[in-house]
Design a protein around this motif. Structure first.
Motif, PDB file in Angstrom:
ATOM      1  N   SER A  44      -5.017  -5.549  -4.696  1.00 17.39           N
ATOM      2  CA  SER A  44      -5.337  -6.486  -5.775  1.00 17.39           C
ATOM      3  C   SER A  44      -4.554  -6.216  -7.048  1.00 17.39           C
ATOM      4  O   SER A  44      -4.284  -7.130  -7.820  1.00 17.39           O
ATOM      5  CB  SER A  44      -6.835  -6.482  -6.059  1.00 17.39           C
ATOM      6  N   LYS A  45      -4.131  -4.995  -7.307  1.00 18.43           N
ATOM      7  CA  LYS A  45      -3.366  -4.692  -8.521  1.00 18.43           C
ATOM      8  C   LYS A  45      -1.920  -5.154  -8.416  1.00 18.43           C
ATOM      9  O   LYS A  45      -1.240  -5.317  -9.416  1.00 18.43           O
ATOM     10  CB  LYS A  45      -3.417  -3.204  -8.811  1.00 18.43           C
ATOM     11  N   GLU A  46      -1.434  -5.353  -7.210  1.00 15.21           N
ATOM     12  CA  GLU A  46      -0.036  -5.755  -7.027  1.00 15.21           C
ATOM     13  C   GLU A  46       0.166  -7.199  -7.488  1.00 15.21           C
ATOM     14  O   GLU A  46       1.256  -7.600  -7.812  1.00 15.21           O
ATOM     15  CB  GLU A  46       0.367  -5.624  -5.561  1.00 15.21           C
ATOM     16  N   GLN A  47      -0.872  -8.008  -7.468  1.00 12.00           N
ATOM     17  CA  GLN A  47      -0.722  -9.410  -7.783  1.00 12.00           C
ATOM     18  C   GLN A  47      -0.920  -9.640  -9.203  1.00 12.00           C
ATOM     19  O   GLN A  47      -0.998  -9.679 -10.150  1.00 12.00           O
ATOM     20  CB  GLN A  47      -1.739 -10.238  -6.993  1.00 12.00           C
ATOM     21  N   PHE A  77      -3.409   4.334  -5.812  1.00 12.14           N
ATOM     22  CA  PHE A  77      -4.161   4.291  -4.562  1.00 12.14           C
ATOM     23  C   PHE A  77      -5.550   4.883  -4.768  1.00 12.14           C
ATOM     24  O   PHE A  77      -6.557   4.322  -4.299  1.00 12.14           O
ATOM     25  CB  PHE A  77      -3.411   5.046  -3.460  1.00 12.14           C
ATOM     26  N   ALA A  78      -5.645   6.005  -5.470  1.00 11.24           N
ATOM     27  CA  ALA A  78      -6.936   6.639  -5.743  1.00 11.24           C
ATOM     28  C   ALA A  78      -7.826   5.711  -6.573  1.00 11.24           C
ATOM     29  O   ALA A  78      -9.027   5.578  -6.306  1.00 11.24           O
ATOM     30  CB  ALA A  78      -6.746   7.973  -6.452  1.00 11.24           C
ATOM     31  N   SER A  79      -7.242   5.039  -7.544  1.00  4.29           N
ATOM     32  CA  SER A  79      -7.995   4.108  -8.383  1.00  4.29           C
ATOM     33  C   SER A  79      -8.577   2.965  -7.554  1.00  4.29           C
ATOM     34  O   SER A  79      -9.746   2.593  -7.706  1.00  4.29           O
ATOM     35  CB  SER A  79      -7.087   3.559  -9.487  1.00  4.29           C
ATOM     36  N   GLN A  80      -7.783   2.404  -6.665  1.00  3.32           N
ATOM     37  CA  GLN A  80      -8.253   1.308  -5.810  1.00  3.32           C
ATOM     38  C   GLN A  80      -9.333   1.795  -4.841  1.00  3.32           C
ATOM     39  O   GLN A  80     -10.307   1.088  -4.591  1.00  3.32           O
ATOM     40  CB  GLN A  80      -7.081   0.706  -5.027  1.00  3.32           C
ATOM     41  N   THR A  81      -9.165   2.998  -4.326  1.00  2.00           N
ATOM     42  CA  THR A  81     -10.154   3.558  -3.405  1.00  2.00           C
ATOM     43  C   THR A  81     -11.479   3.792  -4.122  1.00  2.00           C
ATOM     44  O   THR A  81     -12.550   3.466  -3.598  1.00  2.00           O
ATOM     45  CB  THR A  81      -9.636   4.872  -2.786  1.00  2.00           C
ATOM     46  N   VAL A  82     -11.420   4.335  -5.346  1.00  2.00           N
ATOM     47  CA  VAL A  82     -12.637   4.567  -6.126  1.00  2.00           C
ATOM     48  C   VAL A  82     -13.320   3.234  -6.445  1.00  2.00           C
ATOM     49  O   VAL A  82     -14.550   3.124  -6.382  1.00  2.00           O
ATOM     50  CB  VAL A  82     -12.318   5.371  -7.409  1.00  2.00           C
ATOM     51  N   SER A  83     -12.549   2.205  -6.747  1.00  2.00           N
ATOM     52  CA  SER A  83     -13.132   0.877  -7.006  1.00  2.00           C
ATOM     53  C   SER A  83     -13.885   0.374  -5.778  1.00  2.00           C
ATOM     54  O   SER A  83     -14.987  -0.172  -5.900  1.00  2.00           O
ATOM     55  CB  SER A  83     -12.040  -0.124  -7.381  1.00  2.00           C
ATOM     56  N   LEU A  84     -13.310   0.535  -4.616  1.00  2.00           N
ATOM     57  CA  LEU A  84     -13.962   0.129  -3.379  1.00  2.00           C
ATOM     58  C   LEU A  84     -15.252   0.921  -3.164  1.00  2.00           C
ATOM     59  O   LEU A  84     -16.289   0.363  -2.790  1.00  2.00           O
ATOM     60  CB  LEU A  84     -13.018   0.310  -2.185  1.00  2.00           C
ATOM     61  N   LEU A  85     -15.203   2.219  -3.434  1.00  2.00           N
ATOM     62  CA  LEU A  85     -16.401   3.052  -3.295  1.00  2.00           C
ATOM     63  C   LEU A  85     -17.481   2.641  -4.284  1.00  2.00           C
ATOM     64  O   LEU A  85     -18.673   2.685  -3.964  1.00  2.00           O
ATOM     65  CB  LEU A  85     -16.050   4.528  -3.451  1.00  2.00           C
ATOM     66  N   TYR A  86     -17.115   2.234  -5.492  1.00  2.00           N
ATOM     67  CA  TYR A  86     -18.085   1.741  -6.482  1.00  2.00           C
ATOM     68  C   TYR A  86     -18.813   0.510  -5.953  1.00  2.00           C
ATOM     69  O   TYR A  86     -20.020   0.369  -6.118  1.00  2.00           O
ATOM     70  CB  TYR A  86     -17.415   1.387  -7.803  1.00  2.00           C
ATOM     71  N   VAL A  87     -18.085  -0.386  -5.319  1.00  2.00           N
ATOM     72  CA  VAL A  87     -18.696  -1.597  -4.770  1.00  2.00           C
ATOM     73  C   VAL A  87     -19.712  -1.217  -3.693  1.00  2.00           C
ATOM     74  O   VAL A  87     -20.846  -1.719  -3.680  1.00  2.00           O
ATOM     75  CB  VAL A  87     -17.623  -2.564  -4.207  1.00  2.00           C
ATOM     76  N   ILE A 115       0.844  -1.208   0.000  1.00  2.00           N
ATOM     77  CA  ILE A 115       0.000   0.000   0.000  1.00  2.00           C
ATOM     78  C   ILE A 115       0.872   1.248   0.000  1.00  2.00           C
ATOM     79  O   ILE A 115       0.629   2.191  -0.752  1.00  2.00           O
ATOM     80  CB  ILE A 115      -0.962  -0.002   1.210  1.00  2.00           C
ATOM     81  N   ARG A 116       1.932   1.235   0.833  1.00  2.00           N
ATOM     82  CA  ARG A 116       2.842   2.398   0.880  1.00  2.00           C
ATOM     83  C   ARG A 116       3.558   2.589  -0.449  1.00  2.00           C
ATOM     84  O   ARG A 116       3.883   3.712  -0.830  1.00  2.00           O
ATOM     85  CB  ARG A 116       3.863   2.209   1.988  1.00  2.00           C
ATOM     86  N   GLY A 117       3.806   1.480  -1.146  1.00  2.00           N
ATOM     87  CA  GLY A 117       4.533   1.549  -2.407  1.00  2.00           C
ATOM     88  C   GLY A 117       3.688   2.025  -3.583  1.00  2.00           C
ATOM     89  O   GLY A 117       4.209   2.316  -4.648  1.00  2.00           O
ATOM     90  N   MET A 118       2.383   2.098  -3.401  1.00  2.00           N
ATOM     91  CA  MET A 118       1.506   2.554  -4.489  1.00  2.00           C
ATOM     92  C   MET A 118       1.705   4.042  -4.723  1.00  2.00           C
ATOM     93  O   MET A 118       1.882   4.808  -3.786  1.00  2.00           O
ATOM     94  CB  MET A 118       0.033   2.344  -4.123  1.00  2.00           C
ATOM     95  N   ASN A 119       1.632   4.417  -5.987  1.00  2.00           N
ATOM     96  CA  ASN A 119       1.651   5.854  -6.244  1.00  2.00           C
ATOM     97  C   ASN A 119       0.248   6.405  -5.977  1.00  2.00           C
ATOM     98  O   ASN A 119      -0.701   5.650  -5.798  1.00  2.00           O
ATOM     99  CB  ASN A 119       2.151   6.162  -7.665  1.00  2.00           C
ATOM    100  N   LYS A 120       0.128   7.697  -5.948  1.00  2.00           N
ATOM    101  CA  LYS A 120      -1.138   8.325  -5.565  1.00  2.00           C
ATOM    102  C   LYS A 120      -2.266   7.952  -6.520  1.00  2.00           C
ATOM    103  O   LYS A 120      -3.394   7.715  -6.098  1.00  2.00           O
ATOM    104  CB  LYS A 120      -0.970   9.843  -5.505  1.00  2.00           C
ATOM    105  N   ARG A 121      -1.957   7.881  -7.791  1.00  2.00           N
ATOM    106  CA  ARG A 121      -2.980   7.556  -8.794  1.00  2.00           C
ATOM    107  C   ARG A 121      -3.497   6.128  -8.601  1.00  2.00           C
ATOM    108  O   ARG A 121      -4.686   5.871  -8.673  1.00  2.00           O
ATOM    109  CB  ARG A 121      -2.415   7.737 -10.193  1.00  2.00           C
TER     110      ARG A 121
END
Length: 177
Positions: free
Chosen positions: A174-177, A15-25, A7-13
């Motif tokens: 999930s994108k890291e895998q 992280f934002a993409s993963q957060t928006v995906s969670l909010l969509y769910v 999570i710390r290694g993710m760039n801001k974009r």
């Protein structure tokens, strides 16, 4: 610990993409719930049986599907009702219908596994009969024991927080895998 590093290694974009995906769910679940509410004409179209008061018809942990409909109530209908000042809805069977002198239908309920009707011990002190405004819906179907997950999460709050945390971490990484 690898998860937190990911999570710390993710760039801001990312992280934002993963957060928006969670909010969509989450938003999708809310939209589906609201659509069910409109279609069934119930404020709460799905409820979980929390006690054994309706055994053997329904057991603790069964999920009930509710529908209101316009047809009149009948003795024998299984309804879910809520009283003013009480948070938890009750699932019981209509045992008596009464029309008062103003033409309003009054209802009395009882759990199949209870010895007496709900007037003694369940209704608020000032309520002798239920009215239409108390009824959330009528039971139209059920899934046995599926609601035990909800009961476990309510009885053991740490399980709820653990499940939410695990789901959030899985979504964010999930994108890291």
């Amino acid at each position: 610990m690898d998860t937190f590093n990911a999570i710390r290694g993710m760039n801001k974009r990312e992280f934002a993409s993963q957060t928006v995906s969670l909010l969509y769910v989450v938003a999708s679940a809310l939209v589906i719930w609201k659509m069910l509410s409109v279609v069934t004409d119930c404020e709460s179209p799905i409820v979980v049986v929390l006690t054994g008061s309706m055994e053997p018809a329904f057991w603790r942990g069964d999920i009930l599907f509710l529908y209101m409909g316009k047809e009149p109530f009948q003795v024998g209908d299984i309804v879910v009702y809520k009283q003013p000042g009480k948070e938890i809805p009750i699932v019981h069977r209509l045992t008596t219908l009464h029309v008062d002198n103003k033409g309003r239908v009054k209802m009395l309920t009882k759990g199949d596994n209870n010895h007496s009707n709900d007037r003694y011990g369940i209704y608020n002190q000032d309520i002798w009969w239920l009215e239409r405004e108390h009824i959330i819906g009528r039971v139209k179907g059920y899934l046995p024991y599926v609601g035990m997950v909800t009961i476990i999460m309510n009885d053991y709050p740490m399980v709820k927080f653990a499940v939410i945390g695990i789901l959030a971490i899985m979504t964010l990484t999930s994108k890291e895998q």
